[in-house]
Design an enzyme around this catalytic site. Structure first.
Site, PDB file in Angstrom:
ATOM      1  N   HIS A  50       0.863  -1.180   0.000  1.00 34.68           N
ATOM      2  CA  HIS A  50       0.000   0.000   0.000  1.00 34.68           C
ATOM      3  C   HIS A  50       0.904   1.236   0.000  1.00 34.68           C
ATOM      4  O   HIS A  50       2.144   1.122  -0.090  1.00 34.68           O
ATOM      5  CB  HIS A  50      -0.948  -0.009   1.202  1.00 34.68           C
ATOM      6  N   HIS A 110       4.032   1.285   2.283  1.00 38.30           N
ATOM      7  CA  HIS A 110       5.211   0.596   1.751  1.00 38.30           C
ATOM      8  C   HIS A 110       5.886   1.425   0.666  1.00 38.30           C
ATOM      9  O   HIS A 110       7.125   1.508   0.596  1.00 38.30           O
ATOM     10  CB  HIS A 110       4.812  -0.758   1.147  1.00 38.30           C
ATOM     11  N   GLN A 119       6.362 -15.349  12.854  1.00 42.42           N
ATOM     12  CA  GLN A 119       5.840 -14.232  13.636  1.00 42.42           C
ATOM     13  C   GLN A 119       4.326 -14.307  13.821  1.00 42.42           C
ATOM     14  O   GLN A 119       3.714 -13.386  14.367  1.00 42.42           O
ATOM     15  CB  GLN A 119       6.236 -12.894  13.018  1.00 42.42           C
ATOM     16  N   SER A 148      -2.457   0.024   6.422  1.00 45.19           N
ATOM     17  CA  SER A 148      -2.020  -1.315   6.827  1.00 45.19           C
ATOM     18  C   SER A 148      -2.609  -2.332   5.868  1.00 45.19           C
ATOM     19  O   SER A 148      -3.736  -2.164   5.379  1.00 45.19           O
ATOM     20  CB  SER A 148      -2.495  -1.621   8.256  1.00 45.19           C
TER      21      SER A 148
END
Length: 350
Positions: free
Chosen positions: A61, A64, A88, A234
């Site tokens: 997005h 980035h 993670q 995000s």
């Protein structure tokens, strides 16, 4: 796309393999193995060219892309990696459903360019490592079943995000160590939205004496936001329904309230309590509209130690060390995070 993790180790399904024939067309070189990347990197070393690195999990997005733009402006060459890191994600988290949008990611990346002098810089390579290369011993989301080498940040990973996601920073520190070892960047770029992660990685490079990048070359870039309501960009925003999206900016609104209260001399407890009251008010409105909201945390932490500030702390007691005002909020089934750095921003964002 990923198998349910009921076995000891995550295996890479054939549909996820990075064979050349399965990759979308791209004018940017796509490097799918550590060996192919290292050959490319050696050429950059030989030509004495700087390499900027933007590590991602894909689903790109504008946030980035702002990191890519900064890297293009500051380095001869820019590499972006896309790797959805199993280590993670806890067993109950969204590894299987995390967005994977490689064709669209490559389109967005191809469109990025920066002119420096008379030179037009564009992305130089995309690193697409496979799980079997990144975790030669295999990888499980269950820590008790993991084998091989892993990296832990003792004393820094249990606060803030670590309190809610106790395995998260172990996975991040491990995969970024591997990526740094493979990519050997001159500079690396991370977004402020993941402030704890970025500061931990800066410390990682300092503590483990990384030459590529050195700690001072781990850059943190301001959070990119929706221009209308300030929601932090995000990849997980894609999970929000249209109705949920309406209430998602509640977190940044609450953090801004706390920032204002803190800056006007109120204590940490007073500032955080006011922010929680903001969330409660929006939560009641959302419930009427059929949207479930649940606050995970809002807290204020020392930016160097990550220790929680004392309840009575205020601007007069914290000195010159910036304070991280952060929070996490569930909107429906989507967990959103955000933060504001209070104090000397230049000590962190650089």
């Amino acid at each position: 796309m990923w198998r349910s993790v009921t076995q000891a180790f995550v295996l890479l399904p054939r549909s996820m393999s990075m064979s050349t024939s399965a990759l979308p067309p791209s004018p940017i070189p796509l490097l799918t193995s550590v060996a192919s990347y290292r050959k490319w990197r050696q050429k950059a070393f030989d030509e004495k060219k700087s390499v900027g690195f933007v590590p991602t999990m894909g689903a790109l997005h504008d946030g980035h892309l702002s990191l890519v733009q900064k890297s293009l402006a500051e380095n001869d060459l820019t590499v972006l990696s896309i790797f959805v890191n199993p280590a993670q994600f806890a067993p109950h988290e969204d590894l299987a459903t995390y967005p994977r949008t490689l064709p669209r990611d490559l389109e967005l990346l191809t469109a990025q360019q920066v002119t420096v002098g008379e030179v037009v810089r564009k992305a130089s390579a995309v690193f697409l490592p496979q799980v079997k290369d990144m975790y030669p011993s295999g990888i499980s989301q269950d820590i008790s079943a993991q084998k091989g080498a892993f990296v832990e940040m003792k004393g820094y990973g249990h606060q803030m995000e670590g309190a809610s996601r106790p395995t998260f920073f172990r996975g991040v520190a491990t995969v970024v160590t591997k990526l740094f070892n493979a990519v050997q960047p001159t500079n690396a770029y991370f977004g402020q939205k993941d402030i704890q992660q970025a500061l931990l990685l800066r410390r990682l490079c300092k503590d483990l004496l990384f030459p590529h990048p050195e700690a001072d070359h781990v850059h943190i870039v301001p959070t990119s936001r929706d221009p209308d309501d300030g929601l932090a960009l995000s990849s997980r925003n894609a999970y929000l329904s249209a109705n949920e999206r309406t209430y998602a900016p509640a977190l940044i609104t609450a953090l801004q309230y706390a920032e204002f209260a803190w800056s006007n001399g109120e204590s940490k407890d007073q500032s955080v309590s006011g922010a929680i009251a903001v969330i409660d008010e929006v939560k009641a409105q959302a419930a009427v509209a059929g949207v479930d909201m649940r606050l995970d945390y809002i807290e204020m932490n020392d930016s160097e130690t990550f220790d929680v500030l004392d309840a009575s702390s205020n601007t007069r007691l914290t000195g010159d060390v910036p304070v991280i005002l952060s929070g996490a909020l569930w909107v429906g089934k989507t967990r959103l995070i955000d933060n504001i750095v209070v104090g000397d921003l230049n000590r962190i964002i650089r």
